[in-house]
Every structure is written in C-alpha cells, then in structure tokens.
Design a protein around this motif. Structure first.
Motif, mmCIF file in Angstrom:
data_model
loop_
_atom_site.group_PDB
_atom_site.id
_atom_site.type_symbol
_atom_site.label_atom_id
_atom_site.label_comp_id
_atom_site.label_asym_id
_atom_site.label_seq_id
_atom_site.Cartn_x
_atom_site.Cartn_y
_atom_site.Cartn_z
ATOM 1 N N LYS A 1 0.833 -1.193 0.000
ATOM 2 C CA LYS A 1 0.000 0.000 0.000
ATOM 3 C C LYS A 1 0.875 1.254 0.000
ATOM 4 O O LYS A 1 1.824 1.360 0.763
ATOM 5 N N ALA A 2 0.522 2.209 -0.884
ATOM 6 C CA ALA A 2 1.251 3.476 -0.948
ATOM 7 C C ALA A 2 0.270 4.643 -0.963
ATOM 8 O O ALA A 2 0.475 5.636 -1.642
ATOM 9 N N TYR A 3 -0.806 4.492 -0.212
ATOM 10 C CA TYR A 3 -1.834 5.533 -0.182
ATOM 11 C C TYR A 3 -2.394 5.686 1.225
ATOM 12 O O TYR A 3 -2.178 4.841 2.100
ATOM 13 N N GLU A 4 -3.131 6.757 1.402
ATOM 14 C CA GLU A 4 -3.860 7.002 2.645
ATOM 15 C C GLU A 4 -5.256 7.488 2.275
ATOM 16 O O GLU A 4 -5.451 8.103 1.225
ATOM 17 N N ILE A 5 -6.213 7.180 3.127
ATOM 18 C CA ILE A 5 -7.579 7.646 2.896
ATOM 19 C C ILE A 5 -7.695 9.073 3.406
ATOM 20 O O ILE A 5 -7.552 9.329 4.604
ATOM 21 N N ALA A 6 -7.916 9.982 2.493
ATOM 22 C CA ALA A 6 -7.974 11.406 2.833
ATOM 23 C C ALA A 6 -9.419 11.886 2.949
ATOM 24 O O ALA A 6 -10.284 11.465 2.182
ATOM 25 N N HIS A 7 -9.647 12.745 3.900
ATOM 26 C CA HIS A 7 -10.961 13.376 4.048
ATOM 27 C C HIS A 7 -11.026 14.604 3.146
ATOM 28 O O HIS A 7 -10.106 15.427 3.142
ATOM 29 N N ILE A 8 -12.094 14.716 2.399
ATOM 30 C CA ILE A 8 -12.260 15.874 1.516
ATOM 31 C C ILE A 8 -12.602 17.102 2.363
ATOM 32 O O ILE A 8 -11.869 18.089 2.363
#
Length: 256
Positions: free
Chosen positions: A42-49
C-alpha cells in the motif's frame, strides 16, 4: 468541542475506494501501490475531503462550500491519495484544492452510479449484429434515397448549449451517413421478431429518461448512453456505439 475519530475502513471499503480511482492518485496519477520483491504494498492514505477535524481557519474558509456528506467519515467524503498528496493537503487546504477534490469525487460517484445502471438496464442482443455490420459497411454504397425526414435543423433543435459543437457535428454526420442503413437493418430484424424495434426503442428511451432525471448536461447524457451501449454490445470501437446513439437521437428516443 470533541474531536471526530478517524474511521478504520474495512478491507472491502479500501478495495472499493481504490478501484473507484483506478488505483492511481487522482491528484498526481502516482500508483497507489508499489511492488517490491514480487509483493504489492500500500502506498496511499484515505484522505478526508472536508477535514476530519477542521481548524477554526478551515471552518471559516469552507463555511459556504458544498459538502458531500454530513458525516465526515462517510465514503462520499473520503478519497484515496498518495502519501505525498495527502501530506500536502493536511497541512492546509485552500478553497481551490477543496473544490477540486469535491469535483473529482462527484465525478467518481457519478461513474459508479452509471456502472450500476449498466447492470440494471438491458438491451436487445440483436442490436449487436447491427453494430457489427457497421464495420463491414462501405458508406459510399448506402442508398440514402430513402426519405428519413432528416433536416440538419432537427438535430440543432434537439440539442442545447450543454453539448459540445463537435459532438453535435458528429451526431449530424452519423445520421447523414448511417440512419437509412440502420433503419433498414431494424426492419429486417422486425420480420423475425415483430417486437424488436418496439423493445429496443423502449430500452433506449428508459435509459435516456433515467439520465434525464439526474438533470445533467446533454453532453453527459450522450456520453453515458454511448458507454452503456458500448458495455452491453462490445463493439470494435466506440464509434459503433456513437453511431447507434446518434440514430436514436434522430429517432427521438433521445433528446426528444
């Protein structure tokens, strides 16, 4: 004021969210996974808009902006970003950055909705044979002497400023070149299946009506119908689906 707790999204939710962006960061197009020694990481993060816990400055900055959900942890308000883009966003987001993410997410949600419609709305399989015949056709041999009641103004009257002029020109040319041929092919199929033309007409009209209910642009409606026909009939190229869609525009199932 109590702080919102960051939600732990399930593996299924993570898969759905990363598939929604086709596995790349929607801001910089970097892959959201990297491979090392044959394994994917994994090379991502869940971002809040809209920020999970906005600062007073962010609350003021975004007070008049559209929110995709009242629940900041709702999947509608999150989007996978590469770690770099997420880090930049979390330092402080501008109105322009926020609006861009909202626009991106709305487009992704619309695409997901369209994919659901593709499954729900069927189309007569016989239409495939008509589309396939388009690729074997020499348009110089088409008999266009048949009166189709076609007037270029008809297409102009059915379309508005929300559809691009190049698309209108494409529709008009498709109708001029192929309408008579498609009409004749439908007549042939009607001889073996008397209800074919009625059924396919109702199917196209129903899908168009569903699009119209969303109050989206004519350009989006045209593109969505083309994609639906393309998914259902698997033509050699998008051209076949565009030609069939143009036929039904002239035939009044689309853009009355």
């Amino acid at each position: 004021m109590s702080k919102n707790k960051r939600k732990d999204y399930t593996p299924a939710q993570n898969i759905a969210l990363t598939c929604q962006v086709s596995g790349v960061c929607p801001l910089c197009t970097e892959p959201l996974f990297h491979t090392k020694k044959g394994k994917s990481y994994k090379a991502y993060e869940i971002a809040h808009i809209y920020p999970l816990n906005p600062s007073p400055e962010e609350i003021e900055l975004l007070k008049d902006e559209e929110k995709l959900s009242d629940d900041v942890n709702d999947e509608k308000n999150v989007i996978p970003l590469c770690e770099s883009c997420h880090g930049k966003l979390d330092k402080f987001r501008t109105v322009e950055e926020y609006r861009l993410l909202v626009k991106l997410k709305k487009g992704l949600l619309e695409r997901s909705y369209q994919e659901l419609l593709w499954k729900q709305f069927g189309i007569e399989s016989e239409l495939i044979s008509i589309i396939e015949s388009l690729y074997e056709l020499d348009i110089t041999e088409i008999d266009n002497s048949v009166d189709i009641g076609y007037d270029p103004k008809t297409i102009n009257d059915k379309t508005n400023q929300s559809i691009s002029r190049p698309t209108v020109r494409k529709i008009r040319n498709n109708v001029t070149d192929y309408y008579s041929f498609i009409k004749s092919q439908i007549a042939i199929l009607d001889k073996s299946n008397a209800e074919f033309s009625n059924l396919v007409s109702l199917q196209i009209k129903s899908f168009y009506t569903k699009q119209k209910q969303q109050k989206i642009s004519q350009q989006a409606v045209f593109d969505n119908i083309v994609k639906w026909i393309q998914m259902k009939t698997k033509p050699q190229s998008k051209d076949g689906a565009e030609i069939i869609t143009s036929f039904f525009i002239q035939n009044c199932e689309v853009f009355e």
